[in-house]
Design a protein around this motif. Structure first.
Motif, PDB file in Angstrom:
ATOM      1  N   ARG A 123      -7.952 -10.313  33.494  1.00  0.00           N
ATOM      2  CA  ARG A 123      -9.143  -9.819  32.811  1.00  0.00           C
ATOM      3  C   ARG A 123      -8.946  -8.420  32.242  1.00  0.00           C
ATOM      4  O   ARG A 123      -9.414  -8.105  31.147  1.00  0.00           O
ATOM      5  N   HIS A 124      -8.257  -7.562  32.996  1.00  0.00           N
ATOM      6  CA  HIS A 124      -8.090  -6.165  32.573  1.00  0.00           C
ATOM      7  C   HIS A 124      -6.695  -5.917  32.009  1.00  0.00           C
ATOM      8  O   HIS A 124      -6.152  -4.816  32.134  1.00  0.00           O
ATOM      9  N   ARG A 125      -6.122  -6.892  31.353  1.00  0.00           N
ATOM     10  CA  ARG A 125      -4.748  -6.735  30.879  1.00  0.00           C
ATOM     11  C   ARG A 125      -4.630  -5.638  29.817  1.00  0.00           C
ATOM     12  O   ARG A 125      -3.576  -5.032  29.680  1.00  0.00           O
ATOM     13  N   ASP A 126      -5.710  -5.384  29.071  1.00  0.00           N
ATOM     14  CA  ASP A 126      -5.641  -4.326  28.059  1.00  0.00           C
ATOM     15  C   ASP A 126      -5.329  -2.974  28.686  1.00  0.00           C
ATOM     16  O   ASP A 126      -4.644  -2.134  28.078  1.00  0.00           O
ATOM     17  N   LEU A 127      -5.832  -2.733  29.897  1.00  0.00           N
ATOM     18  CA  LEU A 127      -5.534  -1.480  30.581  1.00  0.00           C
ATOM     19  C   LEU A 127      -4.049  -1.388  30.918  1.00  0.00           C
ATOM     20  O   LEU A 127      -3.446  -0.315  30.834  1.00  0.00           O
ATOM     21  N   VAL A 128      -3.462  -2.518  31.305  1.00  0.00           N
ATOM     22  CA  VAL A 128      -2.023  -2.548  31.577  1.00  0.00           C
ATOM     23  C   VAL A 128      -1.244  -2.259  30.302  1.00  0.00           C
ATOM     24  O   VAL A 128      -0.273  -1.491  30.301  1.00  0.00           O
ATOM     25  N   PHE A 129      -1.651  -2.871  29.194  1.00  0.00           N
ATOM     26  CA  PHE A 129      -0.973  -2.644  27.922  1.00  0.00           C
ATOM     27  C   PHE A 129      -0.986  -1.163  27.554  1.00  0.00           C
ATOM     28  O   PHE A 129       0.044  -0.581  27.183  1.00  0.00           O
TER      29      PHE A 129
END
Length: 252
Positions: A123-129
């Motif tokens: 769900r929060h993959r954008d933060l990882v990116f």
């Protein structure tokens, strides 16, 4: 060819080698920055804009955007810190690969990111990116800063454009006072800065177009180029370590 590659990321530096490495890193920075924007709407090299964005969104109480900005800035700082740790560790041990180890880390991160990012469904993959891309930007901006004694930065286009304007101002200036020394533009510096900005721009086009065409795997190619550039100093250190072990074995 191998000897020439070794010098690009090797411990012995010259202005020409610094320019070659800076050109490569400016292109890669432009590509990463554009991929980050097209993928998650964040310019991952633009710390000025991100800092301003955090301040604005605090006032607007957009806490989700504040969190993204803080993660981005923190990751960039940690990337620069990591570069300093790796560089000083290698320098204290007189490693040929004191710079190359940082490039290897950057390359491996980009390679893993390019190969695996499309598979993430968290769900929060954008933060990882954002965190990965900003960490990488911090790494590479710090390493070229160390290499060039703070004369070159590959992600700080604002500073480069400012310096271009200064040199153009010197070039345009005509002294009307007799007996005063002339104002002279640094034409080699002007050419280098213009080239870096152009490569950042071209890298941005390549990154954005590549991401739209194939997604994150577009980053695999620049990661492999970095590994090729970083490999010769690592091989040189491995050979030196092997020779020292053989000498110790022979002496014992």
């Amino acid at each position: 060819m191998w000897r020439r590659l070794r010098t690009v990321a090797g411990a012995t530096r010259t202005p020409r080698r610094n320019r070659h490495l800076a050109n490569l890193l400016a292109f890669i920075a432009g590509a990463l920055n554009s991929v980050g924007f097209v993928a998650v709407s964040v310019y991952t090299s633009h710390m000025t804009g991100l800092t301003a964005s955090v301040a604005d969104h605090i006032v607007l109480r957009s806490w989700g955007l504040v969190r993204i900005g803080l993660i981005a800035i923190t990751a960039f700082v940690v990337g620069a810190m990591t570069c300093a740790v790796l560089f000083n560790w290698g320098r204290r041990r007189h490693h040929e690969a004191r710079y190359a180890t940082v490039l290897v880390l950057e390359a491996l991160l980009i390679l893993a990111f390019g190969a695996l990012a499309d598979q993430l469904t968290w769900r929060h993959r954008d933060l990882v990116f954002v965190a990965v891309l900003c960490f990488t930007m911090g790494l590479q901006n710090a390493i070229i800063t160390k290499i060039s004694a703070a004369q070159i930065r590959t992600t700080h286009v604002t500073g480069m454009v400012t310096d271009i304007g200064i040199e153009l101002g010197k070039l345009a200036y005509r002294s009307r006072l007799a007996g005063q020394p002339p104002v002279t533009a640094d034409l080699p510096k002007l050419g280098m800065l213009a080239g870096l900005v152009a490569l950042f721009f071209v890298g941005g086009i390549a990154g954005a177009a590549g991401y739209l065409a194939m997604g994150f795997p577009v980053l695999v190619a620049p990661a492999l180029v970095l590994l090729v550039v970083a490999a010769p100093p690592l091989v040189a250190d491995a050979r030196s370590a092997s020779a020292r072990r053989e000498a110790r074995d022979a002496a014992s």
